[in-house]
Design an enzyme around this catalytic site. Structure first.
Site, PDB file in Angstrom:
ATOM      1  N   SER A 163      -3.641  -1.556  -2.220  1.00 32.09           N
ATOM      2  CA  SER A 163      -4.875  -1.153  -1.551  1.00 32.09           C
ATOM      3  C   SER A 163      -4.648  -0.967  -0.045  1.00 32.09           C
ATOM      4  CB  SER A 163      -5.978  -2.172  -1.850  1.00 32.09           C
ATOM      5  OG  SER A 163      -7.241  -1.690  -1.483  1.00 32.09           O
ATOM      6  N   ASP A 297     -10.764   4.565 -10.450  1.00 36.78           N
ATOM      7  CA  ASP A 297     -10.892   3.616  -9.345  1.00 36.78           C
ATOM      8  C   ASP A 297     -12.285   3.742  -8.734  1.00 36.78           C
ATOM      9  OD1 ASP A 297     -10.743   2.386  -6.720  1.00 36.78           O
ATOM     10  OD2 ASP A 297      -8.569   2.452  -6.890  1.00 36.78           O
ATOM     11  N   HIS A 325      -9.375  -0.498  -9.676  1.00 31.61           N
ATOM     12  CA  HIS A 325      -8.755  -0.695  -8.362  1.00 31.61           C
ATOM     13  C   HIS A 325      -7.892  -1.953  -8.407  1.00 31.61           C
ATOM     14  CE1 HIS A 325      -8.352  -0.085  -4.042  1.00 31.61           C
ATOM     15  NE2 HIS A 325      -8.521  -1.395  -3.887  1.00 31.61           N
TER      16      HIS A 325
END
Length: 348
Positions: A163, A297, A325
């Site tokens: 991320s 996501d 995610h």
């Protein structure tokens, strides 16, 4: 932009890498939201680590957690594999479930790994009002330099970013003078375009994530302010006071505009997003890179993803219809994401 569902070869147009089975989402966990949240509730494997503090040039520090191979545990390629550095995401730390799972598997395979806590994320207040952000590649450079200074000249490094950590990784890899020591990198659920992703988290179900991150960031800054106040660090408290009333901030973008940008030398959120979004740095990367992403996501919309011509030579797209995610919930494919990453490390 049409959905990307192709895998570019790792080294050349006529060479393909077999990373194992494709990701199959479990029937009992449908949708990107549930697949994202699942990570927080999974049981964590046993892991032994030791902490090391790295002093930074500006007087601050970074804490890293090092997982050494256990005595008698030797992986298939342990003698040839690099030191692995892991970078967590927004509001995460070295104790985030995806970090623990990856380090545990690496340890079982006889591979040494280092989980970097970004500034202020190790459970102890860092020394400056500044914290971390999506472009803090200078901190990664100092950590990597310190780690490699204690290794022989033949030691190579592989970096895994998740991320926000994936965004930082791509930016760092495009800038570092240590590129010759970088054997490969893995980017998982990279936001790529910070502006696009922040807009996604301003409305709809995705706003739940935006509000969660806002609460965490605001809470952490207030706690640091109270710590500085109790310690008599008047210059630091004055710098935070100058940011204004944090209670009036309602979105992550507003926080970045009022807090992240001025604390870290950017001219507002727009300037911060423009200068730090990793999509623009991809073509400068020389080392092999694996980009793992789930097209459902809930935080990163498809339009944030780079087009094929923006990928560097040596990039391997690993796109899947599902996964959420940094989720990739599994059924019979235990530790799918971790084993995917391990396979890439073994083959680079």
């Amino acid at each position: 932009m049409s959905p990307l569902n192709v895998r570019e070869p790792l080294r050349s147009s006529d060479q393909r890498i077999d990373l194992g089975d494709e990701y199959q989402s479990p029937w009992w966990l449908p949708g990107g939201h549930l697949q994202t949240v699942w990570r927080k509730f999974g049981a964590q494997p046993p892991l032994s680590r030791r902490r090391q503090r790295i002093e930074l040039n500006d007087g601050d520090f970074i804490d890293v957690d090092i997982a050494e191979p256990q005595p008698g545990t030797v992986g298939r390629y342990a003698g040839d594999l690099p030191l692995v550095l892991l970078l967590h995401g927004l509001a995460g730390c070295s104790g985030s479930p995806y970090i623990l799972a990856m380090q545990a598997l690496l340890q079982q395979q006889g591979i040494r790994s280092v989980a970097m806590n970004l500034r202020g994320c190790s459970g102890e207040f860092n020394r400056l009002p500044q914290a971390y952000h999506s472009g803090c590649s200078d901190d990664v450079e100092q950590v990597v330099t310190t780690l490699l200074d204690h290794e022989n000249n033949d030691c190579r490094i592989c970096v895994i970013g998740y991320s926000l950590g994936a965004n930082v990784l791509i930016k760092w890899a495009s800038e570092t003078p240590l590129a010759s020591r970088l054997q490969g990198m893995v980017s998982v659920s990279n936001p790529f375009s910070l502006d696009t992703c922040c807009r996604r988290m301003d409305s709809g179900l995705a706003s739940l994530y935006g509000r969660y991150f806002l609460r965490r960031l605001r809470r952490d800054l207030i706690a640091k302010y109270e710590h500085f106040k109790a310690q008599g660090y008047h210059e630091h408290t004055a710098q935070i006071d100058a940011l204004g009333d944090l209670s009036q901030l309602t979105t992550l973008r507003e926080f970045d505009d009022a807090v992240t940008a001025p604390l870290h030398g950017f001219d507002g959120a727009e300037d911060y997003y423009a200068r730090c979004s990793s999509r623009q740095f991809l073509t400068r990367i020389k080392a092999p890179v694996l980009l793992v992403h789930g097209l459902n996501d809930p935080i990163i919309p498809p339009q944030a993803l780079p087009d094929p011509h923006e990928l560097p030579v040596g990039a391997m797209w690993d796109l899947h219809p599902a996964g959420g995610h940094v989720g990739f919930a599994v059924n019979r494919q235990k530790d799918w994401l971790e084993r995917r990453v391990l396979r890439f490390i073994e083959l680079t």
